[in-house]
Scaffold this motif. Sequence first.
Motif, mmCIF file in Angstrom:
data_model
loop_
_atom_site.group_PDB
_atom_site.id
_atom_site.type_symbol
_atom_site.label_atom_id
_atom_site.label_comp_id
_atom_site.label_asym_id
_atom_site.label_seq_id
_atom_site.Cartn_x
_atom_site.Cartn_y
_atom_site.Cartn_z
ATOM 1 N N UNK A 145 0.835 -1.212 0.000
ATOM 2 C CA UNK A 145 0.000 0.000 0.000
ATOM 3 C C UNK A 145 0.863 1.253 0.000
ATOM 4 N N UNK A 146 1.880 1.284 0.846
ATOM 5 C CA UNK A 146 2.741 2.469 0.943
ATOM 6 C C UNK A 146 3.396 2.800 -0.393
ATOM 7 N N UNK A 147 3.709 1.783 -1.163
ATOM 8 C CA UNK A 147 4.370 2.024 -2.450
ATOM 9 C C UNK A 147 3.388 2.287 -3.583
ATOM 10 N N UNK A 148 2.293 1.547 -3.644
ATOM 11 C CA UNK A 148 1.401 1.719 -4.793
ATOM 12 C C UNK A 148 0.593 3.009 -4.729
ATOM 13 N N UNK A 174 -0.124 0.256 -16.058
ATOM 14 C CA UNK A 174 0.519 0.589 -14.791
ATOM 15 C C UNK A 174 -0.490 1.143 -13.788
ATOM 16 N N UNK A 175 -1.302 2.097 -14.226
ATOM 17 C CA UNK A 175 -2.325 2.653 -13.338
ATOM 18 C C UNK A 175 -3.284 1.567 -12.875
ATOM 19 N N UNK A 176 -3.652 0.674 -13.787
ATOM 20 C CA UNK A 176 -4.586 -0.401 -13.459
ATOM 21 C C UNK A 176 -3.958 -1.388 -12.484
ATOM 22 N N UNK A 177 -2.707 -1.743 -12.702
ATOM 23 C CA UNK A 177 -2.008 -2.662 -11.791
ATOM 24 C C UNK A 177 -1.894 -2.048 -10.404
ATOM 25 N N UNK A 178 -1.495 -0.791 -10.326
ATOM 26 C CA UNK A 178 -1.340 -0.155 -9.016
ATOM 27 C C UNK A 178 -2.672 -0.077 -8.277
#
Length: 156
Positions: A42-45, A71-75
């Motif tokens: 969570x802290x990274x995404x 990338x946006x979808x994965x995060x």
Amino acid sequence: EVHEFEQFDIGLIFGYVGLWTVITEALMVRPLANWFTPERIVANVIILLGISVVIIQIPGNSTWLYVILPFATIFQGLYMPNMTAVVSNLSDRDIQGRMMGINQSLTAFSNAFPPAVGGWLLMQGVQVPLYVAVGCHVLAWIVFNAFYLQYKKGGL
């Protein structure tokens, strides 16, 4: 540049995002959970999702969206289940159900609020919703890290 999409183009983008959502949930969530704690994910995404929102605005042509959207979808796909796990893990057993209900209520609010104010923000300027979104991601990252670090130190 504002992209001029036809209905078919919008449908393709939604389908593409859906495909990456399935890939994320089916192939990435569980393996990453074996390597990293939900808190670390969570802290990274949160911040990576904010960065991807900015990068989506950069392309001069629509093809670039198909490179950035995964990338946006994965995060986003990694954020949701791991945030739920963080709330669950940090809750005492006797209030865990209540905390999960509150989490779901806040999630529903966070899904309803942006469309409600997005139109008004867009009228303020085409880039204003972007700035607000990025600001919210940075604020969420700061708050999560500050509260979680305080919790780990025994302060909460």
